[in-house]
Design a protein around this motif. Structure first.
Motif, PDB file in Angstrom:
ATOM      1  N   GLN A   1     -28.348 -30.515  60.978  1.00 15.01           N
ATOM      2  CA  GLN A   1     -28.968 -30.926  62.018  1.00 15.01           C
ATOM      3  C   GLN A   1     -29.330 -29.780  62.932  1.00 15.01           C
ATOM      4  O   GLN A   1     -30.192 -29.893  63.945  1.00 15.01           O
ATOM      5  N   GLN A   2     -28.609 -28.683  62.658  1.00 19.33           N
ATOM      6  CA  GLN A   2     -29.089 -27.508  63.427  1.00 19.33           C
ATOM      7  C   GLN A   2     -30.252 -26.693  62.743  1.00 19.33           C
ATOM      8  O   GLN A   2     -30.031 -26.308  61.586  1.00 19.33           O
ATOM      9  N   SER A   3     -31.162 -26.392  63.483  1.00 18.25           N
ATOM     10  CA  SER A   3     -32.173 -25.634  62.795  1.00 18.25           C
ATOM     11  C   SER A   3     -31.781 -24.177  62.700  1.00 18.25           C
ATOM     12  O   SER A   3     -30.976 -23.644  63.435  1.00 18.25           O
ATOM     13  N   GLU A   4     -32.737 -23.507  61.753  1.00 19.68           N
ATOM     14  CA  GLU A   4     -32.370 -22.268  61.486  1.00 19.68           C
ATOM     15  C   GLU A   4     -32.554 -21.144  62.745  1.00 19.68           C
ATOM     16  O   GLU A   4     -32.015 -20.286  63.161  1.00 19.68           O
ATOM     17  N   VAL A   5     -33.574 -21.665  63.594  1.00 14.92           N
ATOM     18  CA  VAL A   5     -33.935 -20.819  64.754  1.00 14.92           C
ATOM     19  C   VAL A   5     -32.662 -20.770  65.612  1.00 14.92           C
ATOM     20  O   VAL A   5     -32.396 -19.699  66.052  1.00 14.92           O
ATOM     21  N   ILE A   6     -32.258 -22.000  65.707  1.00 11.62           N
ATOM     22  CA  ILE A   6     -31.011 -22.023  66.935  1.00 11.62           C
ATOM     23  C   ILE A   6     -29.881 -21.311  66.516  1.00 11.62           C
ATOM     24  O   ILE A   6     -29.316 -20.438  66.968  1.00 11.62           O
ATOM     25  N   MET A   7     -29.490 -21.492  64.999  1.00  8.53           N
ATOM     26  CA  MET A   7     -28.398 -20.808  64.391  1.00  8.53           C
ATOM     27  C   MET A   7     -28.644 -19.161  64.320  1.00  8.53           C
ATOM     28  O   MET A   7     -27.589 -18.553  63.962  1.00  8.53           O
ATOM     29  N   LYS A   8     -29.670 -18.815  64.362  1.00 11.89           N
ATOM     30  CA  LYS A   8     -29.976 -17.352  64.368  1.00 11.89           C
ATOM     31  C   LYS A   8     -29.426 -16.698  65.776  1.00 11.89           C
ATOM     32  O   LYS A   8     -29.173 -15.569  65.625  1.00 11.89           O
ATOM     33  N   ASN A   9     -29.505 -17.551  66.795  1.00 15.23           N
ATOM     34  CA  ASN A   9     -28.976 -16.966  67.979  1.00 15.23           C
ATOM     35  C   ASN A   9     -27.413 -16.911  68.076  1.00 15.23           C
ATOM     36  O   ASN A   9     -26.692 -17.913  67.860  1.00 15.23           O
ATOM     37  N   PRO A  10     -26.713 -15.676  67.986  1.00 18.48           N
ATOM     38  CA  PRO A  10     -25.264 -15.670  68.056  1.00 18.48           C
ATOM     39  C   PRO A  10     -24.759 -16.507  69.217  1.00 18.48           C
ATOM     40  O   PRO A  10     -23.658 -16.994  69.001  1.00 18.48           O
ATOM     41  N   ALA A  11     -25.351 -16.340  70.400  1.00 14.54           N
ATOM     42  CA  ALA A  11     -24.740 -17.049  71.500  1.00 14.54           C
ATOM     43  C   ALA A  11     -24.452 -18.707  71.219  1.00 14.54           C
ATOM     44  O   ALA A  11     -23.557 -19.287  71.430  1.00 14.54           O
ATOM     45  N   VAL A  12     -25.659 -19.027  70.680  1.00 18.89           N
ATOM     46  CA  VAL A  12     -25.795 -20.658  70.445  1.00 18.89           C
ATOM     47  C   VAL A  12     -24.709 -21.028  69.361  1.00 18.89           C
ATOM     48  O   VAL A  12     -24.114 -21.951  69.672  1.00 18.89           O
ATOM     49  N   ARG A  13     -24.679 -20.169  68.107  1.00 16.37           N
ATOM     50  CA  ARG A  13     -23.429 -20.292  67.119  1.00 16.37           C
ATOM     51  C   ARG A  13     -22.206 -20.245  67.728  1.00 16.37           C
ATOM     52  O   ARG A  13     -21.463 -21.033  67.512  1.00 16.37           O
ATOM     53  N   PHE A  14     -22.041 -19.367  68.615  1.00 14.66           N
ATOM     54  CA  PHE A  14     -20.735 -19.113  69.135  1.00 14.66           C
ATOM     55  C   PHE A  14     -20.417 -20.424  70.135  1.00 14.66           C
ATOM     56  O   PHE A  14     -19.247 -21.024  70.087  1.00 14.66           O
ATOM     57  N   LEU A  15     -21.301 -21.062  70.922  1.00 12.81           N
ATOM     58  CA  LEU A  15     -21.199 -22.194  71.526  1.00 12.81           C
ATOM     59  C   LEU A  15     -20.853 -23.354  70.817  1.00 12.81           C
ATOM     60  O   LEU A  15     -19.865 -24.312  71.016  1.00 12.81           O
ATOM     61  N   LEU A  16     -21.606 -23.609  69.586  1.00 13.64           N
ATOM     62  CA  LEU A  16     -21.530 -24.777  68.813  1.00 13.64           C
ATOM     63  C   LEU A  16     -20.312 -24.763  67.864  1.00 13.64           C
ATOM     64  O   LEU A  16     -19.645 -25.821  67.747  1.00 13.64           O
ATOM     65  N   GLU A  17     -19.965 -23.417  67.497  1.00 17.12           N
ATOM     66  CA  GLU A  17     -18.856 -23.626  66.548  1.00 17.12           C
ATOM     67  C   GLU A  17     -17.772 -23.352  67.175  1.00 17.12           C
ATOM     68  O   GLU A  17     -16.530 -23.595  66.534  1.00 17.12           O
ATOM     69  N   GLN A  18     -17.749 -22.743  68.428  1.00 15.74           N
ATOM     70  CA  GLN A  18     -16.179 -22.469  68.930  1.00 15.74           C
ATOM     71  C   GLN A  18     -16.027 -23.171  70.497  1.00 15.74           C
ATOM     72  O   GLN A  18     -14.973 -24.155  70.349  1.00 15.74           O
ATOM     73  N   VAL A  19     -16.932 -22.840  71.274  1.00 11.38           N
ATOM     74  CA  VAL A  19     -16.584 -23.395  72.538  1.00 11.38           C
ATOM     75  C   VAL A  19     -16.477 -24.958  72.747  1.00 11.38           C
ATOM     76  O   VAL A  19     -15.720 -25.478  73.380  1.00 11.38           O
ATOM     77  N   VAL A  20     -17.703 -25.605  72.116  1.00 11.85           N
ATOM     78  CA  VAL A  20     -17.687 -27.060  71.808  1.00 11.85           C
ATOM     79  C   VAL A  20     -16.560 -27.581  71.316  1.00 11.85           C
ATOM     80  O   VAL A  20     -15.931 -28.550  71.681  1.00 11.85           O
ATOM     81  N   VAL A  21     -15.953 -26.802  70.379  1.00 11.95           N
ATOM     82  CA  VAL A  21     -14.633 -27.341  69.748  1.00 11.95           C
ATOM     83  C   VAL A  21     -13.326 -27.136  70.614  1.00 11.95           C
ATOM     84  O   VAL A  21     -12.615 -28.184  70.822  1.00 11.95           O
ATOM     85  N   TRP A  22     -13.460 -26.319  71.470  1.00  9.46           N
ATOM     86  CA  TRP A  22     -12.248 -26.149  72.557  1.00  9.46           C
ATOM     87  C   TRP A  22     -12.425 -27.178  73.525  1.00  9.46           C
ATOM     88  O   TRP A  22     -11.360 -27.691  73.876  1.00  9.46           O
ATOM     89  N   LEU A  23     -13.741 -27.382  73.925  1.00 12.92           N
ATOM     90  CA  LEU A  23     -14.028 -28.436  75.039  1.00 12.92           C
ATOM     91  C   LEU A  23     -13.201 -29.877  74.534  1.00 12.92           C
ATOM     92  O   LEU A  23     -12.867 -30.599  75.432  1.00 12.92           O
ATOM     93  N   ALA A  24     -13.467 -30.044  73.322  1.00 11.28           N
ATOM     94  CA  ALA A  24     -13.274 -31.492  72.956  1.00 11.28           C
ATOM     95  C   ALA A  24     -11.749 -31.643  72.458  1.00 11.28           C
ATOM     96  O   ALA A  24     -11.519 -32.886  72.079  1.00 11.28           O
TER      97      ALA A  24
END
Length: 1764
Positions: free
Chosen positions: A646-669
């Motif tokens: 569901q995540q486009s390659e463009v978004i996943m190329k941005n390290p900040a976005v990857r960090f958000l989706l892979e780490q921060v969102v997990v911590w928030l949940a």
């Protein structure tokens, strides 16, 4: 001086004795001897003030007022001198210049003395006076300058700052800045002479007189003079030019060479030492050559004093140290630095300067730069000790508690460290060791200490270190402008070494599972400061500014919001960081590498150990370092990246976005997480590296997650934090995802709030805060969320509130309402034009309705009101708003009006409703004005229509008619009166008319100006038609008045209007002309209360004085005819204010109507109109009155039914009753005002009619519930009262004009007929109406009948024809009629109707004097053999009532102590009980006073046995006020009136003074008791405990004894009683009575002295002259008289009569009783009758009884033989 205590005459210029002594000394020796401050030398040097040669010379040259002031300056008293100095200054300012110049020759001597006075106030005042002198004389001061300048300079250095400042000001006033050096140069030698003499010659004993000044004061002055002199030298040098300083060096050398001068460096007083070092600084600065010459003494004195940490010394010492090491190159040759100086310096540094860091530490780097190599060797050791001591000082107590001290030390440390490194940048090994030592052992430990210390973090350390690093980078070539290659390598090495060791230190702290949270925060703070050094410097500057007081506005570019915080949080918001340039930050790659390394360590600990501390630290790092490299490092840490389709390659190329989706969102949940603020900050730090599309998608993803609403709240709050974050998150905030989430949250919150839960969950709080936030935040006048969702949220809130009809029923949903109020308040106050939304107006109306229903007055009430105010303000601020149907203001007005007119209100609910409407009105007025269009429209909607006013007026209870009807102020009618109507009791709810009037009156009072003068008010009055509202309010007030403010809800209503201030300003709210016209038109139409309101308005505004305004209302009297009921009421109201001409016209018109009228109503209307004119003192001819009377008498024959003789009143109409009453009133007026028109037949008609009416009244007692029947009886009894008064007080000329037989007929026939009918009337009335609290109870009838009964003759009472009433077993000697009278009326003393009680008292009072004669000789039931003293009961009926009342009073007054004051509510049940009790006692005392002396003793004995009198006295001292002052006295009264000096008026129809009648009656009863029963009162007083007896004595002595003593003396003066052989005289002033008894050759004189506490104290009988009487007999007679006066209950005259009778019996041959040695017994007045069979002596029976009982024997007291 002519005596110690004599006052010197003001303006006396003759010298005192001391002045004359000085003059004598001058004449003898030529000069005044050498006192302190005077010069006796002949050389006349200028350094001293020349002596004044003689006082005579002063007297001749100086003005007299100045002479007086100058002499006062030499007085010893401080206050006198101070006042003299102040007067001198004022005189210098006010007098002419020539007069002031005359003082100049004598001023130097005086100034030099008082300028160094002990008292600092005098010194300050001296300089101020000197300034006035300088300003006045100008250049004329020059000849005296040299004699003044020394002490002038000294005063400028006074230790008392105001005095020194005043002296400097005077110096500036005398000389301009350019002239000051010249003036000082002119007098420099004289100045130095004064200063040197003080420093080198003077001592404490020479500066002050030891004989007159204490040692402490002498020492204090000496120290002050030393300090001033040392500072004076500094001042002198600073003022002189260089050429003059050089010229003075030789004289200064004399001073400096003195050993005494150098001792001042070790003086025990700190201020002297400080002044010494300041002078040394001046010498170093201005005379360096002189200093160098004295280096051997100067260097040790200065350098070895460096550890003097006294606040007054240290700054000067270290300034001197810097001067010495700078000016004297070889200073260290005179001091051993290693042993003498450096140890002291190390000690100072280790202790942080001992609290003087601000003065010490800024001097350290200059000192360091001047230290030679021989002092600092070995260098490494020196620097180690130096900086170690330096850093150790940060741990000192003062530095740890004072941020400013700590900041100074830190700044100095970093500056010195930076200086030392710059001094050692060579490549040599020793320099390298020094550099490494400074970084490794000094700088890095200091930083390590700081990261765990919050005060050091907030200090200047981090910015200073950052600045040092940047300077190193510049020197290392990182900015392209490096220094030489050698230094470049050195600084590159320094940087590498620093960052390497710093990184190691950071890793040591971070790479630990037990990492210290404070240390991690400190590391983040240090890195943040290094990242943004300019921001840190600005924050530090602002913090420094916040310590100081600032009187100017802060600059626009300063953010003062952080100034008040003691500890600054290191967290910076992302928008601020985005806008903050990182210029000045270290640029080395080491910096970012360290950050990346720390970020990786955090990730390790977070993912492996779930460390929350490391997660917070990572958030802080990312706030400052949101760079691609850091995010890349964080992402690359975990190589196992999961693929997400569901995540486009463009978004996943941005390290900040990857960090958000892979780490921060997990911590928030994570569910277990409670604190998410740092994670939200981490989200926004990451979003700084994302595009707008990426931001929206990420935030939508977070919003749709099942997160706690507190997280969403934090995200929204963070988005609103600044313009940059708003720009980033704007699309997401307006999007549908967030809108739907907020709407769902609102519905959930409302549903949760309606559940029966007792507590509020955190989820609800966060949710309501979120809703409030999104509704209130706007940007560029647009909502930040979608408008559609805002509308839906408001609709939901309104729906929820609407379901709550009343807050009292709210129950558990009160928290829900509170939350909605908070949301609505924020929304209304924050959002412009928010009320243009329909849902917002509906929400506001619901809040208003809740507020108008809320009676809890709780915190929620305040919230509701706040919401309403905010909403109305927002509404009114909109310029185009109109009050339209369906809008808030229209709906609120209509709803309020409906509440007033349809819903019954009590006082509390009315106040709440008024407050709610008042909130709207006040808010409109505050925004617009009192004359605004909106306000007028709102008032129009709020006011009832004319139809509604009429309906609520007619709904008012009609019971108001009774009071004005019976008071003859209203001629009312009623169609079908019923007993239920008059038994009706008002409920606790207010009638709608009163509620509407109160609310509208309050609102008008808020907006209408008073008094009524302004044009805009007239405009407002016209717009709102205020005259209608004011008229209705007057109508309501009149209704309350006629209801006599009963029940309590009506009284509370009236008090409410009074508290609002409406009663005072009501008539001034509208023009008087309009108000009168409105009331008059309503009165003509409806009459009744309108007429009384009109009359009250005229009376209140004093319009009766000028008839013009009233005359304009009716124009002519024709407007009243034909006389209808309403017109008659209006005429009655206006008649007193009509002109005499109009009243004459009315008399003619009404007379014609009576004589010629055919209609019954019209005829009696005219009769009532004629009575109105007669009562207004209209002059009417007797012929007219006779004609009217003849017409009335004709009605007796032709229309007898009009008179209601023998009628059944239950079937009579109110018209018939009122018509008969009008005839009674007319006849009453004739009797009272014009009896001469009555002839024989007229008198017969009048008297027979009166008696017939009385018979009819007695036959219709059961109909007395009808007010018109009551009026009938009242008017008939009023006629009887006037007839009684007429026949009792007729003038002789009137008696001649009346028929001769009339008085006899009245006395013999009519009086008996009247009172035979009237006497039973009170009994029949009380039997028919037993409940006095019944609204139908005929209290007015009882009052009028009671007044008539007071005229009943005593003979008719004695021979009354009342039905016999006897009581079984009642012991009585009274005849049957009297006993029946007492048995009938005594019980009525307890009936709860004051008029009846008073009337019964007056009836019984008339027969009381006749009752004792029925008891004959007293108690004959006992034989002479019975030894007990005889007693006799007063009338049994009266004693029965007393016994009953006594028990009731005991229960009423049970909780009150004797001497305390019991408060009794007037006319209450308790009041009636106590009133009956006191009236019964007043009757009993009247009975007692009328009794002969022998019966009085029997009655007194009975009272003593029954203890009735003791109980009475106990009750009286609970009822009498502590201060029995008679009310209503003006301040002009010479003598204070009390209840004992003023007679008591017990009128049946008394209206005023009822509230203090009971107190007055209690005082009257007590006065009668001590007057008639003094012996029994005295006996009771002596038996009481000390507290009671002292209270009784104090009260009696103060208020009663003076009055009673004066009355006793006066009664002796005015007594008509004549004694054979005895004369009695009185002396008022001495309170004495002198009795002279003479018979044959015997002459006796006795002096009776009344005590101060008479009658409580015993009366003293003193011996006067005596002739022919044996001493023993004389003593016996004195004892007898004393006994009689002490134990007999009567006056002094009665006691003297008894004593004379005893003496007469003695001379007649009757022997004394051998027990009491008296012929007549002291209490029962009997003669000795019981004789002894042996010795034949006779004794009193009472004396024998007491003898037998006390001795337990039955023998004769004289011969001791058996008596029986």
């Amino acid at each position: 001086m002519g005596g110690k205590n004599k006052q010197r005459t003001k303006g006396n210029v003759r010298p005192s004795s001391s002045g004359r002594a000085a003059e004598a000394l001058t004449r003898d020796g030529g000069v005044i001897p050498g006192f302190v401050g005077f010069d006796t030398s002949v050389n006349f040097e200028l350094s001293y003030v020349p002596a004044v040669h003689g006082v005579e010379e002063i007297d001749n040259l100086v003005d007299a007022d100045f002479r007086l002031v100058l002499r006062k300056l030499s007085k010893r008293d401080v206050v006198t001198r101070l006042k003299a100095v102040q007067d001198f200054g004022s005189m210098c300012q006010e007098r002419d210049a020539e007069e002031v110049k005359g003082v100049l020759p004598y001023w130097p001597r005086i100034y030099c003395k008082i300028s160094v006075d002990h008292d600092r106030r005098i010194r300050e005042a001296t300089q101020q006076a000197f300034e006035q002198l300088v300003l006045k004389v100008g250049r004329s001061l020059a000849p005296f300058l040299k004699s003044l300048m020394g002490h002038w300079i000294l005063s400028q250095c006074d230790t008392y700052t105001p005095a020194a400042s005043a002296a400097c000001q005077t110096f500036k006033a005398a000389f301009s800045a350019t002239k000051q050096p010249e003036a000082v140069s002119f007098c420099k030698d004289e100045i130095l002479n004064v200063l040197q003499d003080i420093l080198l010659k003077e001592t404490a004993d020479t500066l002050s007189d030891p004989q007159s000044v204490t040692e402490e004061e002498r020492e204090s002055k000496y120290v002050r003079m030393l300090t001033s002199s040392l500072l004076g030298v500094k001042r002198l040098l600073s003022l002189l030019l260089q050429i003059d300083r050089t010229a003075l060096e030789q004289r200064l050398a004399h001073l400096v060479n003195s050993g005494k001068f150098w001792k001042y460096s070790r003086h025990k007083t700190p201020q002297v030492r400080g002044a010494f070092f300041e002078m040394v600084c001046a010498l170093c600065e201005f005379t360096p050559s002189l200093v160098e010459a004295e280096a051997a003494r100067l260097c040790p004195a200065v350098l070895l004093s460096s550890d003097d940490t006294d606040p007054a010394v240290l700054p000067a010492v270290w300034e001197a140290v810097l001067h010495v090491v700078s000016i004297i190159p070889g200073c260290w040759t005179h001091v051993n630095a290693k042993k003498g100086f450096l140890p002291k310096l190390w000690g100072l540094l280790k202790e942080g300067g001992k609290g003087m860091a601000k003065a010490l530490h800024p001097s350290l780097m200059p000192l360091l730069s001047k230290l030679p190599q021989e002092v600092t060797e070995p260098t490494l050791e020196f620097y180690t000790i130096f900086f170690t001591s330096f850093v150790q000082g940060l741990s000192s107590e003062r530095a740890a508690t004072s941020p400013s001290e700590s900041a100074v030390i830190v700044t100095s440390v970093v500056e010195c460290l930076r200086y030392c490194i710059m001094c050692h940048i060579q490549q040599e090994e020793d320099h390298k060791q020094i550099r490494n030592m400074l970084i490794s052992q000094q700088l890095l430990p200091l930083l390590e200490k700081a990261i765990s210390n919050s005060s050091l973090q907030n200090g200047p350390l981090f910015p200073l270190v950052t600045d040092m690093l940047v300077s190193w980078e510049k020197k290392a070539g990182l900015y392209g402008d490096a220094e030489t290659n050698d230094s470049k390598d050195v600084f590159q090495g320094l940087l590498a070494s620093f960052w390497e060791e710093l990184g190691v230190m950071f890793v040591r702290y971070v790479d630990s599972e037990e990492a210290d949270a404070q240390a991690l925060e400190g590391i983040a703070t240090l890195l943040q400061v290094m990242r943004y050094p300019k921001k840190a410097k600005r924050k530090h500057t602002l913090k420094k500014k916040s310590v100081k007081i600032c009187f100017s506005k802060p600059e626009d570019n300063e953010k003062t919001g952080v100034e008040g915080n003691a500890v600054e949080k290191p967290v910076q918001t992302v928008p601020e960081l985005l806008t903050e340039e990182a210029s000045g930050s270290p640029q080395t790659q080491h910096f970012e590498d360290v950050v990346c390394q720390l970020a990786q360590l955090c990730m390790v600990h977070v993912n492996e150990t779930k460390s929350e501390k490391h997660l917070v630290f990572l958030s802080l790092l990312l706030q400052s370092f949101h760079t691609p490299k850091v995010f890349t490092t964080l992402v690359e840490w975990d190589n196992k990246v999961k693929d997400d389709e569901q995540q486009s390659e463009v978004i996943m190329k941005n390290p900040a976005v990857r960090f958000l989706l892979e780490q921060v969102v997990v911590w928030l949940a994570e569910k277990r997480r409670s604190d998410t603020e740092h994670l939200v900050e981490m989200v926004f730090s990451s979003l700084c590296c994302c595009s707008g599309q990426e931001t929206t998608r990420i935030l939508n993803h977070i919003a749709t997650m099942d997160l706690h609403c507190g997280v969403i709240l934090q995200i929204v709050q963070r988005a609103y934090a600044g313009p940059d974050s708003l720009r980033i998150c704007g699309d997401w905030l307006k999007g549908s995802v967030l809108g739907e989430q907020l709407l769902a949250l609102t519905e959930e919150l409302c549903e949760m709030g309606c559940l029966p839960s007792s507590s509020v969950s955190p989820t609800s709080k966060h949710g309501w805060t979120l809703i409030s936030l999104v509704l209130s935040q706007h940007h560029n006048h647009e909502p930040l969320i979608g408008p559609v969702y805002m509308e839906k949220i408001l609709e939901k809130l309104h729906t929820t509130l609407s379901e709550t009809k009343c807050l009292s029923e709210a129950g558990n949903i009160e928290p829900l309402i509170s939350f909605i109020c908070d949301v609505a308040s924020t929304f209304f106050s924050s959002v412009q034009d928010c009320l243009l939304l329909l849902s917002a107006e509906e929400l506001l109306l619901t809040v208003f309705q809740l507020m108008a229903h809320d009676q809890t007055n709780s915190l929620l009430s305040g919230k509701l009101r706040k919401v309403c105010i905010a909403g109305v303000q927002s509404l009114v601020h909109h310029s185009d708003y109109e009050i339209n149907e369906g809008g808030f203001l229209h709906a609120a007005a209509e709803w309020s009006k409906k509440q007033l007119l349809s819903v019954l209100q009590d006082i509390k609910s009315l106040k709440v409703l008024v407050l709610a409407v008042q909130t709207i009105v006040e808010t409109i007025v505050s925004v617009c004005s009192a004359n605004s269009r909106l306000l007028v429209q709102f008032f129009i909607q709020l006011m009832p229509s004319e139809t509604e006013w009429t309906q609520v007026r007619q709904a008012l209870p009609p019971q108001w008619v009774k009071t004005p009807l019976l008071a003859s102020r209203h001629r009312g009618f009623c169609e079908n009166p019923s007993i239920d109507m008059w038994k009706f009791r008002l409920s606790s709810k207010l009638p709608a008319h009163l509620c509407a009037c109160a609310l509208l009156g309050k609102m008008i009072h808020l907006v209408a100006p008073t008094p009524f003068e302004e044009k805009d008010a007239e405009c407002l009055s016209h717009k709102l038609n205020l005259k209608i509202t004011v008229a209705e309010l007057l109508f309501a007030l009149q209704w309350c008045k006629e209801m006599e403010y009963s029940p309590s809800v009506v009284a509370a209503y009236h008090s409410l209007l009074s508290d609002w201030g409406l009663l005072e300003v009501l008539h001034s709210l509208v023009p008087m002309k309009e108000l009168l016209t409105t009331l008059y038109s309503r009165s003509l139409m409806d009459g009744g209360l309108w007429s009384m309101a009109l009359e009250n308005c005229i009376h209140t505004n004093n319009l009766a004085v000028s008839c013009t305004a009233v005359r304009k209302l009716y124009c002519s009297t024709d407007s009243f005819f034909p006389l209808s009921r309403s017109k008659l009421s209006t005429l009655q109201a206006l008649c007193p204010t009509m002109t005499s001409k109009d009243r004459d016209t009315l008399v003619a018109q009404t007379t014609a109507g009576i004589l010629n009228g055919q209609d019954k109503d019209e005829v009696f209307g005219c009769l009532a109109g004629l009575l109105c004119c007669l009562r207004s003192n209209t002059m009417v001819e007797e012929e007219i009155l006779q004609a009217v009377l003849a017409t009335v008498m004709e009605w007796r024959n032709s229309k007898e039914d009009w008179f209601l003789f023998g009628s059944d009143f239950s079937k009579a109409t109110t018209d018939q009753l009122i018509h008969t009453v009008e005839m009674m009133r007319f006849l009453s007026w004739l009797v009272a005002h014009c009896p001469t028109v009555l002839g024989g037949s007229q008198w017969d008609f009048l008297l027979c009619s009166m008696l017939s009416w009385l018979e009819a009244a007695c036959d219709n007692v059961s109909s007395l519930w009808n007010p018109w029947v009551q009026l009938f009886v009242c008017e008939d009894t009023a006629l009887i009262v006037k007839l009684n008064h007429f026949f009792e007080s007729s003038l002789p000329e009137n008696l001649k004009k009346m028929p001769p037989a009339l008085p006899g007929e009245w006395r013999d026939f009519f009086v008996e007929g009247i009172y035979s009918l009237m006497l039973p009337l009170p009994i029949t009335i009380t039997d028919a109406f037993p409940d006095p609290d019944d609204p139908a109870f005929p209290s007015a009838v009882l009052k009028s009948v009671g007044v008539a009964l007071t005229y009943v003759p005593a003979n008719q009472l004695k021979e009354n024809s009342l039905p016999p009433r006897f009581i079984a077993d009642q012991n009585t000697n009274l005849p049957e009629p009297l006993q029946t009278l007492l048995n009938t009326f005594c019980p009525l003393l307890l009936f709860k109707a004051r008029p009846l009680q008073i009337a019964v008292y007056h009836l019984l009072e008339k027969v009381m004097p006749q009752l004792p004669e029925c008891d004959g000789e007293g108690d004959n039931s006992k034989s002479d053999d019975d030894g007990d003293e005889p007693c006799l009961s007063p009338p049994a009926s009266l004693m029965t009532i007393l016994s009953t009342c006594e028990e009731l009073c005991d229960s009423v007054l049970a909780g009150v102590q004797v001497g305390e004051f019991a408060v009794v509510q007037p006319l209450s049940m308790e009041y009636s009980c106590i009133l009956g009790y006191l009236l019964a006692w007043k009757l009993l005392l009247t009975f007692f006073k009328s009794s002969p002396s022998h019966l009085r003793a029997h009655y007194a004995q009975y009272l003593k046995k029954s203890c009735s009198l003791n109980n009475l006295l106990r009750h009286l001292f609970k009822l009498m006020p502590e201060n029995p002052i008679y009310p209503g006295q003006g301040s002009e009264m010479k003598e204070t009136k009390t209840f004992f000096t003023e007679s008591l008026s017990l009128a049946v129809d008394k209206h005023e003074g009822v509230e203090y009648e009971l107190h007055h009656l209690a005082c009257s009863v007590y006065y009668s008791t001590v007057q008639d029963l003094p012996a029994m009162v005295r006996l009771w007083w002596n038996s009481q405990e000390k507290r009671v007896s002292s209270a009784v004595e104090k009260f009696t002595t103060k208020y009663i004894s003076p009055v009673l003593s004066a009355q006793e003396i006066s009664s002796v003066h005015s007594s008509t009683q004549l004694f054979e052989n005895m004369t009695v005289k009185a002396r008022s002033a001495a309170r004495e009575v002198i009795a002279t008894y003479s018979v044959d050759d015997i002459f006796i004189e006795l002096v009776i002295q009344l005590p101060q506490n008479y009658p409580l104290g015993s009366i003293a009988v003193e011996s006067g002259r005596r002739v022919g009487v044996a001493v023993q007999q004389w003593r016996n007679w004195m004892l007898q008289l004393s006994t009689y006066l002490t134990h007999q209950n009567g006056s002094i005259m009665e006691g003297l009569a008894l004593w004379k009778n005893n003496v007469d019996k003695r001379f007649e041959g009757i022997e004394d009783c051998m027990i009491c040695y008296s012929v007549i017994h002291g209490s029962n007045y009997s003669l000795p009758k019981k004789g002894c069979r042996t010795c034949k002596k006779k004794f009193h029976s009472a004396c024998l009884y007491r003898w037998f009982t006390s001795s337990n024997k039955s023998t004769c007291p004289l011969c001791r033989e058996s008596f029986f």
